[in-house]
Design a protein around this motif. Structure first.
Motif, PDB file in Angstrom:
ATOM      1  N   ALA A  16       0.850  -1.197   0.000  1.00 39.57           N
ATOM      2  CA  ALA A  16       0.000   0.000   0.000  1.00 39.57           C
ATOM      3  C   ALA A  16       0.885   1.247   0.000  1.00 39.57           C
ATOM      4  CB  ALA A  16      -0.927   0.004   1.210  1.00 39.57           C
ATOM      5  N   LEU A  17       0.655   2.143  -0.947  1.00 35.83           N
ATOM      6  CA  LEU A  17       1.451   3.367  -1.050  1.00 35.83           C
ATOM      7  C   LEU A  17       0.591   4.605  -0.833  1.00 35.83           C
ATOM      8  CD1 LEU A  17       4.202   4.693  -1.771  1.00 35.83           C
ATOM      9  CD2 LEU A  17       3.412   4.742  -4.151  1.00 35.83           C
ATOM     10  N   ASN A  18      -0.520   4.673  -1.568  1.00 30.62           N
ATOM     11  CA  ASN A  18      -1.454   5.785  -1.437  1.00 30.62           C
ATOM     12  C   ASN A  18      -2.858   5.265  -1.737  1.00 30.62           C
ATOM     13  OD1 ASN A  18      -1.712   5.709  -4.334  1.00 30.62           O
ATOM     14  ND2 ASN A  18       0.122   6.979  -4.481  1.00 30.62           N
ATOM     15  N   GLU A  43      11.055   1.068   3.551  1.00 26.40           N
ATOM     16  CA  GLU A  43      11.247   2.280   4.360  1.00 26.40           C
ATOM     17  C   GLU A  43      10.993   3.525   3.520  1.00 26.40           C
ATOM     18  OE1 GLU A  43      11.973   2.851   7.501  1.00 26.40           O
ATOM     19  OE2 GLU A  43      12.975   1.088   8.354  1.00 26.40           O
ATOM     20  N   VAL A  44      11.526   3.527   2.292  1.00 31.76           N
ATOM     21  CA  VAL A  44      11.378   4.690   1.407  1.00 31.76           C
ATOM     22  C   VAL A  44       9.914   4.914   1.058  1.00 31.76           C
ATOM     23  CG1 VAL A  44      11.913   5.619  -0.876  1.00 31.76           C
ATOM     24  CG2 VAL A  44      13.687   4.472   0.443  1.00 31.76           C
ATOM     25  N   ALA A  45       9.205   3.849   0.715  1.00 32.48           N
ATOM     26  CA  ALA A  45       7.794   3.971   0.358  1.00 32.48           C
ATOM     27  C   ALA A  45       6.966   4.452   1.541  1.00 32.48           C
ATOM     28  CB  ALA A  45       7.262   2.637  -0.149  1.00 32.48           C
ATOM     29  N   CYS A  46       7.324   3.991   2.721  1.00 32.43           N
ATOM     30  CA  CYS A  46       6.601   4.434   3.922  1.00 32.43           C
ATOM     31  C   CYS A  46       6.789   5.925   4.161  1.00 32.43           C
ATOM     32  CB  CYS A  46       7.066   3.642   5.143  1.00 32.43           C
ATOM     33  SG  CYS A  46       6.496   1.919   5.180  1.00 32.43           S
ATOM     34  N   ARG A  47       7.986   6.429   3.814  1.00 33.20           N
ATOM     35  CA  ARG A  47       8.243   7.861   3.984  1.00 33.20           C
ATOM     36  C   ARG A  47       7.592   8.688   2.884  1.00 33.20           C
ATOM     37  NH1 ARG A  47      13.617   6.134   4.972  1.00 33.20           N
ATOM     38  NH2 ARG A  47      14.261   6.954   2.943  1.00 33.20           N
ATOM     39  N   MET A  48       7.627   8.169   1.656  1.00 39.98           N
ATOM     40  CA  MET A  48       7.130   8.923   0.506  1.00 39.98           C
ATOM     41  C   MET A  48       5.609   8.862   0.367  1.00 39.98           C
ATOM     42  SD  MET A  48       9.961   7.968  -2.396  1.00 39.98           S
ATOM     43  CE  MET A  48       8.973   8.781  -3.659  1.00 39.98           C
ATOM     44  N   GLY A  49       5.004   7.765   0.763  1.00 44.51           N
ATOM     45  CA  GLY A  49       3.568   7.584   0.601  1.00 44.51           C
ATOM     46  C   GLY A  49       2.778   8.159   1.754  1.00 44.51           C
ATOM     47  N   THR A  50       1.526   7.756   1.816  1.00 41.72           N
ATOM     48  CA  THR A  50       0.637   8.245   2.877  1.00 41.72           C
ATOM     49  C   THR A  50       0.103   7.074   3.687  1.00 41.72           C
ATOM     50  OG1 THR A  50      -1.175   8.251   1.255  1.00 41.72           O
ATOM     51  CG2 THR A  50      -0.035  10.332   1.629  1.00 41.72           C
ATOM     52  N   ILE A  51       0.962   6.062   3.880  1.00 33.86           N
ATOM     53  CA  ILE A  51       0.537   4.850   4.562  1.00 33.86           C
ATOM     54  C   ILE A  51       0.143   5.105   6.022  1.00 33.86           C
ATOM     55  CG2 ILE A  51       2.858   4.155   5.269  1.00 33.86           C
ATOM     56  CD1 ILE A  51       2.063   1.256   4.582  1.00 33.86           C
ATOM     57  N   ASP A  52       0.704   6.165   6.631  1.00 35.88           N
ATOM     58  CA  ASP A  52       0.321   6.511   8.014  1.00 35.88           C
ATOM     59  C   ASP A  52      -1.172   6.801   8.107  1.00 35.88           C
ATOM     60  OD1 ASP A  52       2.851   6.204   9.038  1.00 35.88           O
ATOM     61  OD2 ASP A  52       3.394   8.318   8.822  1.00 35.88           O
ATOM     62  N   GLU A  53      -1.685   7.454   7.073  1.00 33.26           N
ATOM     63  CA  GLU A  53      -3.117   7.768   7.025  1.00 33.26           C
ATOM     64  C   GLU A  53      -3.955   6.488   7.000  1.00 33.26           C
ATOM     65  OE1 GLU A  53      -6.113   9.421   3.561  1.00 33.26           O
ATOM     66  OE2 GLU A  53      -4.173  10.438   3.807  1.00 33.26           O
ATOM     67  N   LEU A  54      -3.516   5.526   6.217  1.00 26.59           N
ATOM     68  CA  LEU A  54      -4.223   4.247   6.139  1.00 26.59           C
ATOM     69  C   LEU A  54      -4.140   3.500   7.464  1.00 26.59           C
ATOM     70  CD1 LEU A  54      -5.712   2.059   4.479  1.00 26.59           C
ATOM     71  CD2 LEU A  54      -3.455   1.221   3.758  1.00 26.59           C
ATOM     72  N   ALA A  60      -4.145  -0.112  12.115  1.00 32.25           N
ATOM     73  CA  ALA A  60      -3.125  -1.096  11.763  1.00 32.25           C
ATOM     74  C   ALA A  60      -1.744  -0.641  12.219  1.00 32.25           C
ATOM     75  CB  ALA A  60      -3.111  -1.321  10.252  1.00 32.25           C
ATOM     76  N   THR A  61      -0.876  -1.607  12.429  1.00 30.16           N
ATOM     77  CA  THR A  61       0.526  -1.340  12.728  1.00 30.16           C
ATOM     78  C   THR A  61       1.327  -1.402  11.433  1.00 30.16           C
ATOM     79  OG1 THR A  61       0.344  -2.307  14.939  1.00 30.16           O
ATOM     80  CG2 THR A  61       2.559  -2.154  13.996  1.00 30.16           C
ATOM     81  N   ILE A  62       2.256  -0.468  11.258  1.00 24.69           N
ATOM     82  CA  ILE A  62       3.143  -0.473  10.103  1.00 24.69           C
ATOM     83  C   ILE A  62       4.471  -1.099  10.513  1.00 24.69           C
ATOM     84  CG2 ILE A  62       4.353   0.913   8.391  1.00 24.69           C
ATOM     85  CD1 ILE A  62       2.239   3.105   8.849  1.00 24.69           C
TER      86      ILE A  62
END
Length: 286
Positions: A16-18, A43-54, A60-62
């Motif tokens: 999941a990215l966005n 790690e890069v995708a987690c920083r660049m995407g909006t996975i925190d929102e999801l 959920a835990t990332i």
């Protein structure tokens, strides 16, 4: 509408990215159906995407992990079981990337170092993921493992490039591991061949808009969208599909069984087809 199909089940969603990502939609639907999930990406995708929102939306835990790294995957499956309080019932592999496509290298002029990366990220990571999970005995009996594929693994599609090879390998891994894991633990392994879907990854395919339109005209039911794909994934994660394994399941509105539709014929009949060239003026035999 929710049916509690995944009530009490625990899952891991890769990729999941966005909110355009199919994996994002699958995560949302899985939780709506009662599941607890862990989200993972690099790690890069987690920083660049909006996975925190999801993660906030789905509670959920990332756990960041590079799907090509065995050590990262080992850490992921160990920590996911700790976080979720038990073995994993379902996993979605939604990882794909072609450097050759990004660099506009055509299929008859591939960079083989780029090809290695394509195969590792888009297919071999699936083998690594399943092998790690099996060695750790991290998947519950009668669990479900899914990966996203595309019909270009079976048929030639202009512009799909080395991703077609990767998807063919991905499907082979599903069959081979499906046999072993099914016999030993009742775990089923399948791939879903989805319609062309507007995502960040899909946007990198040459002529994607044309592919999207063509598939929609050819399919009697039209293209399946990301939300509909998520619905299908949820059914495949559920106990309703306990005897479905080693399959490439086409979720494409009927496209994969079509030859020529009336809509397609009407659109393309006697159309002038210009000579196509790439960015350098070289003729493309499309």
């Amino acid at each position: 509408m929710a049916y509690n199909l995944l009530q009490g089940k625990k899952g891991i969603i890769f990729g999941a990215l966005n909110d355009q990502s199919i994996a994002w939609k699958v995560a949302e639907r899985a939780v709506e159906e009662g599941a607890q999930i862990v989200l993972t990406n690099t790690e890069v995708a987690c920083r660049m995407g909006t996975i925190d929102e999801l993660a906030k939306k789905t509670n959920a835990t990332i756990i960041p992990a590079d799907a090509t790294s065995v050590s990262d995957l080992e850490n992921l499956f160990v920590k996911a079981q700790e976080v979720l309080g038990g073995k994993i019932d379902f996993v979605l592999h939604s990882c794909a990337m072609s450097v050759n496509m990004r660099k506009k290298r055509t299929y008859d002029d591939l960079d083989y170092n780029f090809l290695d990366k394509t195969l590792d990220i888009s297919a071999i990571s699936f083998h690594k993921m399943i092998q790690v999970a099996k060695k750790l005995d991290a998947i519950a009996e009668y669990g479900s493992i899914l990966a996203l594929t595309y019909v270009a693994s079976h048929r030639t599609f202009f512009g799909y490039n080395d991703m077609a090879d990767a998807k063919a390998l991905l499907e082979s891994i599903a069959r081979s591991f499906g046999y072993i894991y099914g016999r030993e633990k009742g775990v089923r392994v399948n791939t879903i061949s989805q319609s062309p879907t507007p995502t960040t990854a899909g946007g990198g395919i040459k002529g994607f808009d044309g592919m999207l339109d063509y598939a929609d005209r050819m399919s009697p039911l039209g293209n399946a969208n990301a939300d509909e794909c998520a619905d299908y994934c949820v059914v495949m994660f559920s106990d309703l599909t306990k005897k479905v394994t080693m399959q490439t399941l086409f979720h494409d509105g009927g496209f994969s069984n079509m030859g020529m539709s009336l809509r397609g014929m009407t659109q393309y009949n006697k159309s002038f087809i210009p000579e196509n060239t790439d960015e350098t003026g070289k003729i493309i035999y499309g």
